[in-house]
Design a protein around this motif. Structure first.
Motif, PDB file in Angstrom:
ATOM      1  N   VAL A  83      -4.710 -20.727   8.036  1.00  0.00           N
ATOM      2  CA  VAL A  83      -3.297 -20.634   7.689  1.00  0.00           C
ATOM      3  C   VAL A  83      -2.559 -20.119   8.923  1.00  0.00           C
ATOM      4  O   VAL A  83      -2.827 -19.003   9.390  1.00  0.00           O
ATOM      5  N   ILE A  84      -1.648 -20.919   9.452  1.00  0.00           N
ATOM      6  CA  ILE A  84      -0.967 -20.583  10.702  1.00  0.00           C
ATOM      7  C   ILE A  84       0.548 -20.565  10.490  1.00  0.00           C
ATOM      8  O   ILE A  84       1.037 -20.763   9.371  1.00  0.00           O
ATOM      9  N   SER A  85       1.271 -20.340  11.587  1.00  0.00           N
ATOM     10  CA  SER A  85       2.733 -20.372  11.578  1.00  0.00           C
ATOM     11  C   SER A  85       3.218 -21.415  12.575  1.00  0.00           C
ATOM     12  O   SER A  85       2.613 -21.598  13.637  1.00  0.00           O
ATOM     13  N   LEU A  86       4.321 -22.083  12.227  1.00  0.00           N
ATOM     14  CA  LEU A  86       4.939 -23.097  13.076  1.00  0.00           C
ATOM     15  C   LEU A  86       6.433 -22.822  13.176  1.00  0.00           C
ATOM     16  O   LEU A  86       6.986 -22.039  12.393  1.00  0.00           O
ATOM     17  N   ARG A 110      13.449 -22.437  12.618  1.00  0.00           N
ATOM     18  CA  ARG A 110      12.930 -21.237  11.958  1.00  0.00           C
ATOM     19  C   ARG A 110      11.404 -21.225  12.018  1.00  0.00           C
ATOM     20  O   ARG A 110      10.757 -22.271  12.094  1.00  0.00           O
ATOM     21  N   THR A 111      10.877 -20.022  11.963  1.00  0.00           N
ATOM     22  CA  THR A 111       9.424 -19.862  11.942  1.00  0.00           C
ATOM     23  C   THR A 111       8.939 -19.984  10.506  1.00  0.00           C
ATOM     24  O   THR A 111       9.423 -19.277   9.613  1.00  0.00           O
ATOM     25  N   ILE A 112       8.001 -20.877  10.285  1.00  0.00           N
ATOM     26  CA  ILE A 112       7.460 -21.123   8.949  1.00  0.00           C
ATOM     27  C   ILE A 112       6.054 -20.538   8.880  1.00  0.00           C
ATOM     28  O   ILE A 112       5.170 -20.936   9.652  1.00  0.00           O
ATOM     29  N   HIS A 113       5.860 -19.599   7.985  1.00  0.00           N
ATOM     30  CA  HIS A 113       4.543 -19.029   7.757  1.00  0.00           C
ATOM     31  C   HIS A 113       3.852 -19.785   6.619  1.00  0.00           C
ATOM     32  O   HIS A 113       4.425 -20.660   5.996  1.00  0.00           O
ATOM     33  N   ARG A 114       2.620 -19.429   6.374  1.00  0.00           N
ATOM     34  CA  ARG A 114       1.817 -20.028   5.291  1.00  0.00           C
ATOM     35  C   ARG A 114       1.750 -21.550   5.435  1.00  0.00           C
ATOM     36  O   ARG A 114       2.060 -22.306   4.511  1.00  0.00           O
ATOM     37  N   VAL A 115       1.335 -21.994   6.614  1.00  0.00           N
ATOM     38  CA  VAL A 115       1.102 -23.416   6.878  1.00  0.00           C
ATOM     39  C   VAL A 115      -0.403 -23.646   6.819  1.00  0.00           C
ATOM     40  O   VAL A 115      -1.151 -23.117   7.644  1.00  0.00           O
ATOM     41  N   LEU A 116      -0.844 -24.412   5.847  1.00  0.00           N
ATOM     42  CA  LEU A 116      -2.269 -24.667   5.659  1.00  0.00           C
ATOM     43  C   LEU A 116      -2.706 -25.857   6.503  1.00  0.00           C
ATOM     44  O   LEU A 116      -2.132 -26.950   6.399  1.00  0.00           O
ATOM     45  N   VAL A 117      -3.709 -25.660   7.333  1.00  0.00           N
ATOM     46  CA  VAL A 117      -4.308 -26.763   8.088  1.00  0.00           C
ATOM     47  C   VAL A 117      -5.304 -27.441   7.160  1.00  0.00           C
ATOM     48  O   VAL A 117      -6.392 -26.924   6.883  1.00  0.00           O
ATOM     49  N   PHE A 173      11.810 -26.631   1.651  1.00  0.00           N
ATOM     50  CA  PHE A 173      12.931 -27.484   2.062  1.00  0.00           C
ATOM     51  C   PHE A 173      14.258 -26.795   1.753  1.00  0.00           C
ATOM     52  O   PHE A 173      15.189 -26.807   2.574  1.00  0.00           O
ATOM     53  N   GLU A 174      14.355 -26.174   0.581  1.00  0.00           N
ATOM     54  CA  GLU A 174      15.595 -25.502   0.197  1.00  0.00           C
ATOM     55  C   GLU A 174      15.833 -24.253   1.044  1.00  0.00           C
ATOM     56  O   GLU A 174      16.973 -23.960   1.433  1.00  0.00           O
ATOM     57  N   LYS A 175      14.767 -23.486   1.325  1.00  0.00           N
ATOM     58  CA  LYS A 175      14.927 -22.266   2.120  1.00  0.00           C
ATOM     59  C   LYS A 175      15.350 -22.576   3.556  1.00  0.00           C
ATOM     60  O   LYS A 175      15.998 -21.753   4.204  1.00  0.00           O
ATOM     61  N   LEU A 176      14.977 -23.739   4.049  1.00  0.00           N
ATOM     62  CA  LEU A 176      15.413 -24.149   5.390  1.00  0.00           C
ATOM     63  C   LEU A 176      16.867 -24.616   5.395  1.00  0.00           C
ATOM     64  O   LEU A 176      17.396 -24.943   6.462  1.00  0.00           O
ATOM     65  N   GLN A 177      17.486 -24.662   4.200  1.00  0.00           N
ATOM     66  CA  GLN A 177      18.881 -25.068   4.050  1.00  0.00           C
ATOM     67  C   GLN A 177      19.118 -26.470   4.601  1.00  0.00           C
ATOM     68  O   GLN A 177      20.136 -26.751   5.237  1.00  0.00           O
ATOM     69  N   LEU A 178      18.144 -27.328   4.351  1.00  0.00           N
ATOM     70  CA  LEU A 178      18.292 -28.723   4.741  1.00  0.00           C
ATOM     71  C   LEU A 178      19.019 -29.477   3.638  1.00  0.00           C
ATOM     72  O   LEU A 178      18.899 -29.158   2.452  1.00  0.00           O
ATOM     73  N   SER A 179      19.769 -30.470   4.015  1.00  0.00           N
ATOM     74  CA  SER A 179      20.542 -31.242   3.042  1.00  0.00           C
ATOM     75  C   SER A 179      19.671 -32.341   2.435  1.00  0.00           C
ATOM     76  O   SER A 179      18.928 -33.024   3.155  1.00  0.00           O
ATOM     77  N   PRO A 180      19.750 -32.539   1.120  1.00  0.00           N
ATOM     78  CA  PRO A 180      19.013 -33.653   0.500  1.00  0.00           C
ATOM     79  C   PRO A 180      19.409 -35.009   1.060  1.00  0.00           C
ATOM     80  O   PRO A 180      18.653 -35.978   0.948  1.00  0.00           O
ATOM     81  N   ASP A 181      20.598 -35.087   1.673  1.00  0.00           N
ATOM     82  CA  ASP A 181      21.032 -36.347   2.277  1.00  0.00           C
ATOM     83  C   ASP A 181      20.161 -36.732   3.474  1.00  0.00           C
ATOM     84  O   ASP A 181      20.163 -37.895   3.899  1.00  0.00           O
ATOM     85  N   GLN A 182      19.436 -35.769   4.025  1.00  0.00           N
ATOM     86  CA  GLN A 182      18.563 -36.050   5.163  1.00  0.00           C
ATOM     87  C   GLN A 182      17.251 -36.699   4.734  1.00  0.00           C
ATOM     88  O   GLN A 182      16.512 -37.212   5.584  1.00  0.00           O
ATOM     89  N   LEU A 236      11.099 -33.861  11.345  1.00  0.00           N
ATOM     90  CA  LEU A 236      11.597 -32.638  11.960  1.00  0.00           C
ATOM     91  C   LEU A 236      10.810 -32.347  13.235  1.00  0.00           C
ATOM     92  O   LEU A 236       9.588 -32.545  13.277  1.00  0.00           O
ATOM     93  N   ARG A 237      11.519 -31.872  14.242  1.00  0.00           N
ATOM     94  CA  ARG A 237      10.861 -31.446  15.466  1.00  0.00           C
ATOM     95  C   ARG A 237      10.150 -30.121  15.177  1.00  0.00           C
ATOM     96  O   ARG A 237      10.763 -29.159  14.723  1.00  0.00           O
ATOM     97  N   THR A 238       8.856 -30.100  15.438  1.00  0.00           N
ATOM     98  CA  THR A 238       8.019 -28.947  15.107  1.00  0.00           C
ATOM     99  C   THR A 238       7.321 -28.460  16.363  1.00  0.00           C
ATOM    100  O   THR A 238       6.795 -29.265  17.138  1.00  0.00           O
ATOM    101  N   THR A 239       7.318 -27.150  16.548  1.00  0.00           N
ATOM    102  CA  THR A 239       6.763 -26.551  17.763  1.00  0.00           C
ATOM    103  C   THR A 239       5.508 -25.751  17.435  1.00  0.00           C
ATOM    104  O   THR A 239       5.506 -24.917  16.526  1.00  0.00           O
ATOM    105  N   PHE A 240       4.450 -26.038  18.184  1.00  0.00           N
ATOM    106  CA  PHE A 240       3.225 -25.245  18.158  1.00  0.00           C
ATOM    107  C   PHE A 240       3.262 -24.312  19.365  1.00  0.00           C
ATOM    108  O   PHE A 240       3.456 -24.772  20.491  1.00  0.00           O
ATOM    109  N   THR A 241       3.039 -23.036  19.151  1.00  0.00           N
ATOM    110  CA  THR A 241       3.070 -22.107  20.271  1.00  0.00           C
ATOM    111  C   THR A 241       2.163 -20.914  20.006  1.00  0.00           C
ATOM    112  O   THR A 241       1.971 -20.518  18.849  1.00  0.00           O
ATOM    113  N   ASP A 242       1.614 -20.382  21.088  1.00  0.00           N
ATOM    114  CA  ASP A 242       0.824 -19.157  21.008  1.00  0.00           C
ATOM    115  C   ASP A 242       1.456 -18.048  21.831  1.00  0.00           C
ATOM    116  O   ASP A 242       0.836 -17.006  22.067  1.00  0.00           O
ATOM    117  N   GLY A 243       2.694 -18.258  22.259  1.00  0.00           N
ATOM    118  CA  GLY A 243       3.392 -17.268  23.066  1.00  0.00           C
ATOM    119  C   GLY A 243       3.254 -17.497  24.550  1.00  0.00           C
ATOM    120  O   GLY A 243       4.077 -17.015  25.340  1.00  0.00           O
TER     121      GLY A 243
END
Length: 257
Positions: free
Chosen positions: A34-37, A42-49, A63-72, A96-103
């Motif tokens: 379980v990682i973060s992206l 925004r940083t999303i936790h609880r991402v299951l590989v 999807f709702e917490k990211l405040q994305l529009s259903p029109d998208q 969505l553009r998603t970033t993997f990073t370890d700092g």
């Protein structure tokens, strides 16, 4: 039907796991990864590989917490089925553009998420399309994933073991057990409630939620022993009755002679 040709533009670097990758791992019993992206800013936790998933999934609450529009959301014509074959409600998909990073290093890719309306302890399931497309190599033993950056560096993302255990416990709380018991009496015989097997009664009570499911097997085994002892007792009684009749008949025959 369609055929997509995938071109891997990832740097050709070797990814390996060593003993050093085990130093920060707490001894575990097959914990998931379980990682973060970072996505949608925004940083999303609880991402299951999830190597068992054929798609990348985002759940509707996320999807709702990211405040994305259903029109998208774009319509998705396929169907998505769960592990037991039940169909999952699809709201569409979004890229969505998603970033993997370890700092130290990072890599950003556009990921197509199927947005589903289903309960889950996770926010996102990272399936095989992204794992294969970005060259992500997971190791469940080391509880990490590694992938190459576009500069040829190795990005190492560690799993949050505490978050993984919490998600696992929450997923168990959401479980619902259904138990169906059917008893078929002989033709022409009405089922007598007092003669029903104790194990069947225990199963039905458990199905209503009054008995924990783990107690069924123990109660059923106990009921089977009770029923077995009762059957042995009945057989013994019938055997003794038959022996007594034989002795009486033999005695009567001797008197007449």
């Amino acid at each position: 039907m369609s055929v997509e040709v995938f071109e891997d533009h990832s740097p050709n670097v070797d990814i390996t796991f060593t003993k050093g990758d085990l130093r920060d791992v707490v001894p575990h019993d097959n914990d998931p990864i379980v990682i973060s992206l970072v996505t949608a800013g925004r940083t999303i936790h609880r991402v299951l590989v999830d190597q068992g998933s054929s798609v990348d999934v985002m759940f509707w609450p996320t999807f709702e917490k990211l405040q994305l529009s259903p029109d998208q959301l774009r319509p998705y014509g396929g169907c998505l089925y769960g592990f037991v074959g039940d169909q999952v409600e699809l709201r569409g998909y979004i890229e969505l553009r998603t970033t993997f990073t370890d700092g130290l290093a990072s890599r950003t890719e556009k990921i197509r998420y199927l947005v589903v309306n289903a309960p889950s302890a996770y926010n996102i399931l990272l399936g095989r399309p992204t794992l294969n497309g970005t060259g992500v190599v997971p190791s469940t033993r080391h509880i990490k994933v590694k992938l190459p950056s576009m500069e040829g560096l190795i990005i190492t993302i560690c799993s949050d073991q505490k978050e993984a255990n919490k998600c696992y416990e929450n997923s168990l709380k959401n479980k619902r057990f259904v138990c169906h018991v059917t008893t078929t009496p002989p033709p022409g015989v009405e089922p007598a409630r007092e003669n029903r097997r104790v194990s069947d009664t225990a199963l039905e009570v458990a199905a209503k939620g009054d008995v924990p499911m783990e107690d069924i097997e123990a109660r059923s085994e106990s009921a089977a022993r009770v029923e077995g002892e009762r059957n042995c007792s009945e057989k013994g009684s019938r055997y003794r009755e038959g022996a007594d009749r034989q002795r009486e008949e033999a005695s009567a025959s001797g008197g007449m002679a």
